[in-house]
Scaffold this motif. Sequence first.
Motif, PDB file in Angstrom:
ATOM      1  N   SER A  53     -28.118  -2.212  43.613  1.00 12.49           N
ATOM      2  CA  SER A  53     -28.039  -2.524  42.189  1.00 12.49           C
ATOM      3  C   SER A  53     -27.915  -4.036  42.024  1.00 12.49           C
ATOM      4  O   SER A  53     -27.390  -4.736  42.894  1.00 12.49           O
ATOM      5  N   VAL A  54     -28.445  -4.543  40.909  1.00 13.75           N
ATOM      6  CA  VAL A  54     -28.442  -5.976  40.655  1.00 13.75           C
ATOM      7  C   VAL A  54     -27.197  -6.348  39.864  1.00 13.75           C
ATOM      8  O   VAL A  54     -26.889  -5.731  38.848  1.00 13.75           O
ATOM      9  N   ASP A  55     -26.492  -7.336  40.346  1.00 13.51           N
ATOM     10  CA  ASP A  55     -25.321  -7.875  39.663  1.00 13.51           C
ATOM     11  C   ASP A  55     -25.828  -8.916  38.663  1.00 13.51           C
ATOM     12  O   ASP A  55     -26.658  -9.753  39.008  1.00 13.51           O
ATOM     13  N   GLU A  56     -25.357  -8.897  37.446  1.00 11.38           N
ATOM     14  CA  GLU A  56     -25.835  -9.816  36.410  1.00 11.38           C
ATOM     15  C   GLU A  56     -25.303 -11.234  36.571  1.00 11.38           C
ATOM     16  O   GLU A  56     -25.780 -12.160  35.933  1.00 11.38           O
ATOM     17  N   SER A  57     -24.305 -11.429  37.405  1.00 17.71           N
ATOM     18  CA  SER A  57     -23.740 -12.763  37.615  1.00 17.71           C
ATOM     19  C   SER A  57     -24.716 -13.636  38.392  1.00 17.71           C
ATOM     20  O   SER A  57     -25.460 -13.162  39.246  1.00 17.71           O
ATOM     21  N   VAL A  58     -24.677 -14.937  38.094  1.00 14.84           N
ATOM     22  CA  VAL A  58     -25.512 -15.896  38.816  1.00 14.84           C
ATOM     23  C   VAL A  58     -24.635 -16.576  39.861  1.00 14.84           C
ATOM     24  O   VAL A  58     -23.492 -16.946  39.588  1.00 14.84           O
ATOM     25  N   ILE A 116     -21.603 -18.564  49.424  1.00 10.52           N
ATOM     26  CA  ILE A 116     -21.993 -18.088  48.098  1.00 10.52           C
ATOM     27  C   ILE A 116     -20.838 -18.348  47.132  1.00 10.52           C
ATOM     28  O   ILE A 116     -19.695 -17.973  47.408  1.00 10.52           O
ATOM     29  N   PHE A 117     -21.160 -18.992  46.010  1.00 13.36           N
ATOM     30  CA  PHE A 117     -20.168 -19.352  45.004  1.00 13.36           C
ATOM     31  C   PHE A 117     -20.553 -18.737  43.669  1.00 13.36           C
ATOM     32  O   PHE A 117     -21.740 -18.619  43.369  1.00 13.36           O
ATOM     33  N   GLU A 118     -19.571 -18.376  42.855  1.00 11.71           N
ATOM     34  CA  GLU A 118     -19.854 -17.959  41.493  1.00 11.71           C
ATOM     35  C   GLU A 118     -20.235 -19.210  40.711  1.00 11.71           C
ATOM     36  O   GLU A 118     -19.461 -20.150  40.623  1.00 11.71           O
ATOM     37  N   GLN A 119     -21.442 -19.217  40.148  1.00 14.33           N
ATOM     38  CA  GLN A 119     -21.949 -20.407  39.486  1.00 14.33           C
ATOM     39  C   GLN A 119     -21.057 -20.816  38.317  1.00 14.33           C
ATOM     40  O   GLN A 119     -20.807 -22.000  38.121  1.00 14.33           O
ATOM     41  N   ASP A 120     -20.546 -19.854  37.552  1.00 16.83           N
ATOM     42  CA  ASP A 120     -19.702 -20.185  36.404  1.00 16.83           C
ATOM     43  C   ASP A 120     -18.465 -20.976  36.812  1.00 16.83           C
ATOM     44  O   ASP A 120     -18.093 -21.945  36.158  1.00 16.83           O
ATOM     45  N   LYS A 121     -17.820 -20.564  37.908  1.00 14.35           N
ATOM     46  CA  LYS A 121     -16.625 -21.274  38.371  1.00 14.35           C
ATOM     47  C   LYS A 121     -16.951 -22.696  38.811  1.00 14.35           C
ATOM     48  O   LYS A 121     -16.221 -23.639  38.494  1.00 14.35           O
TER      49      LYS A 121
END
Length: 155
Positions: A53-58, A116-121
């Motif tokens: 499944s695709v996670d919507e987070s970038v 891998i980093f959460e782009q928003d953070k």
Amino acid sequence: MNINIDFGNLWDALSAIGTIGAVIVSLWLASREQKIDFSVELSSALGIRDNDSVDESVYLYAEVLNKSKFPLTVEEVGFYNKKKSKRIVVLDQRYLVEGSDKIPTKVDTLETAKYIFEQDKIVKLAKKTWGENVKIRAYVRDTTKKTHYSKKYKI
């Protein structure tokens, strides 16, 4: 009194020059093999879970390739802004997404380490540190204290 100096023939001189040239080239090639070479690439991607499944987070994805002839250890990962000359250092796992390699990690020849980093953070932290509309680079520092940078990435 006649002094006669014999310089030899032309072929002896050319063979001596060729021998010296061969030694210089072989020393250069031997020292070139000891060169430290990490390639760092920064990109963004959507997450894909184990169940496809695709996670919507970038996510920001930093991939480090060891092009050296020997293993190297990544001891620091982070982001850098050249204009501000400041770094955001990631020394622990709290900014990394599950599935990232640990810090520090040993990278064998022609192997990769993935961070891998959460782009928003990262965007929030970068804007807080450097301001709006900046270009950042991912970087890694190895145990020889040499820093390797990615190309610029606009956030």
